[in-house]
Write a protein that holds these residues in place. Structure first.
Motif: not given
Length: 559
Positions: A342, A355-356, A349, A345-346
């Motif tokens: 998590k 852009n990922p 983001d 991912q944070k």
């Protein structure tokens, strides 16, 4: 089943009675049962043994009085077992010692016969002998030192690309069986009834000699035979294991550290499987420094033009994104939270400029590196910090990394390769968490504590290295109306002193660089500079060093 723990235990004798000897060597989940029976500073393997006996309901034990800990086990478990025998082991190898051990073997024979009602059978005794294990025919990493629990041995095998051979005490047990002439003599003695104490005449003496002829453990007076553990051309590196609160093998490690030419790393455990993340970092850094890292086959994302590194730490997760030229184009630092996935991912983001979907490859590092499902590969922070540091400041020879829950010192050679590294043990003293706790006690922010000590007037010393005790010292200083800048300066010196022990262990030399969140604490940096006697380089974004290194490895993989 009868449990035993020592390689000098005469387990073949028990086989002769039809018993089922089993080596008790598993780690404990916790020490909840034993904490009321033994002092907390007792050797972890001894406490784990008591836990195993209790949880598994083991009723028979054969112990050898190798140390005070084994004697204490007998005191604790005597009332909880049906049969518990403590064998006295001589510490010298000579005629008198062998005779004494032969007497102990006969004493065990009489005691177990009386307890079990069984008769010793020579054929079962002979069938129990195993030939000593052959030397490996391929390159391997040897585990030396104090006994290694079953769980740790499996974990090391998973972490090391080469075969791992356990050469600690109980795993190198092997006695050559008697020759045919001796066997015939014993069988004749059986027929004629020459079996005092239930054993054929002469068997106890021969058996004692075989037991004492094994590669000696560190409790023996003459340990020169242990050199045989090193004389193997296939041995390519050493993982040296010690058990917390056991000093025997620490002496051998110090001697080996000075004398051996082989790559070597020391690990210490308390015979539990805690701190697996720190262990994986240490072993991973060790094998990577030997050039043994397993390379993953990675697939680049179509249309991707960037390369990312994610450093998943205990406190923060940092991401760095590089373009094809190796320039830093985006980054983010977020709190890790409860889950590495998590947190990663944070961080992804939180990117502002990339852009990922445009990221071709993502490499992970840090404690949570193996728990990030979308990472294409993972590398230890030891290797990534080395790569990142050299990209930020060429010529660096020593990296001091102060993270949330651990500190590291990493020494590099002239080409930027890792030569040596050291990490703090399971203790928060001197880490970012330590400073965070002290800021709360002083009721100031982390930003304030990073500079408050620069204006000190009175040179205070925080003597305790323990976070809990240091907090008590700070509370006492507050009660004595000491000024906050003076207290913070004392804390800065404490962190610097703790960190420098790691630097000294690696043989650190300048130029120096500090990384991690701790590098943002100007007071700590100044105190370490005073101790090393030179300026320390701190980059604009010291938190990102590991992530940048990981991103560079991703870029290399693409190329």
């Amino acid at each position: 089943m009868i449990g035993y723990t020592c390689k000098y235990a005469p387990v073949e004798l028990l086989d002769g009675f039809g018993a089922d000897p089993e080596l008790i060597n598993e780690e404990a989940e916790d020490f909840e049962y034993v904490q009321d029976l033994m002092h907390m500073n007792m050797c972890g393997s001894i406490k784990a043994l008591v836990e195993s006996v209790h949880k598994r309901g083991i009723r028979e034990l054969l112990m050898v009085n190798c140390c005070d800990g084994t004697r204490r086990v007998c005191d604790v478990l005597r009332e909880q077992t049906d049969f518990l025998f403590l064998m006295d082991l001589p510490h010298a190898v000579n005629g008198c010692s062998r005779e004494h051990l032969a007497d102990e073997i006969r004493r065990l024979c009489s005691a177990y016969a009386a307890y079990s009602g069984q008769i010793f059978q020579l054929d079962r005794f002979l069938q129990a002998f195993l030939q000593p294990e052959d030397e490996p025919a391929e390159d391997y990493i040897g585990v030396l030192g104090a006994r290694v629990g079953d769980g740790l041995r499996e974990q090391l095998s998973d972490l090391v690309p080469l075969p791992v051979w356990d050469r600690t005490c109980c795993r190198i047990r092997g006695l050559e069986p008697p020759d045919d002439q001796l066997v015939q003599t014993w069988k004749e003695a059986e027929k004629t009834g020459k079996c005092p104490n239930g054993l054929p005449e002469g068997l106890a003496e021969w058996y004692a000699d075989r037991l004492m002829s094994q590669v000696p453990c560190m409790r023996m007076e003459d340990i020169t035979g242990r050199k045989a553990l090193l004389n193997d051309p296939h041995l390519k590196g050493i993982i040296y294991h010690t058990v917390k609160f056991c000093d025997y093998y620490g002496f051998e490690y110090e001697a080996l550290r000075k004398d051996t030419h082989l790559p070597m790393i020391k690990i210490e455990t308390d015979f539990t499987m805690q701190s697996e993340g720190q262990l994986s970092t240490r072993i991973g850094g060790f094998v990577e420094s030997m050039g043994l890292r397993k390379e993953r086959k990675v697939t680049m994302k179509k249309g991707g033009k960037y390369f990312a590194g994610i450093d998943s730490g205990s406190t923060t997760t940092n991401i760095a994104v590089l373009d094809a030229s190796g320039n830093l184009v985006d980054s983010a630092v977020v709190r890790t939270g409860a889950k590495a996935q998590k947190g990663a991912q944070k961080a992804l983001d939180a990117l502002q400029h990339v852009n990922p979907e445009e990221i071709s490859l993502i490499f992970a590092t840090g404690y949570g590196r193996m728990n990030i499902s979308f990472a294409d590969d993972d590398i230890t922070e030891i290797t990534c910090h080395a790569r990142g540091a050299r990209s930020l400041q060429p010529g660096i020879h020593t990296i001091i990394d102060i993270g949330g829950q651990d500190n590291k010192a990493i020494r590099l050679d002239d080409s930027g390769e890792v030569v040596n590294f050291a990490m703090n043990d399971k203790c928060a003293a001197g880490t970012g968490r330590f400073l965070e706790n002290m800021a709360k006690v002083l009721e100031i922010s982390l930003d304030e504590i990073s500079t408050a000590g620069l204006d000190w007037q009175e040179d205070l010393t925080i003597s305790s290295m323990c976070t809990v005790f240091a907090e008590s010292e700070v509370v006492s200083l507050i009660a004595d109306n000491k000024q906050i800048p003076d207290i913070v300066h004392g804390l800065d010196k404490s962190v610097a002193a703790k960190t420098m022990t790691l630097v000294h262990r690696t043989g650190g030399k300048g130029p120096y660089m500090m990384t991690g969140g701790g590098a943002r604490n100007i007071g700590v940096v100044r105190c370490i500079e005073d101790l090393v006697g030179e300026k320390i380089y701190v980059s604009e974004n010291p938190d990102l060093c590991g992530a940048i290194g990981a991103a560079l490895f991703a870029k290399d993989a693409a190329e």
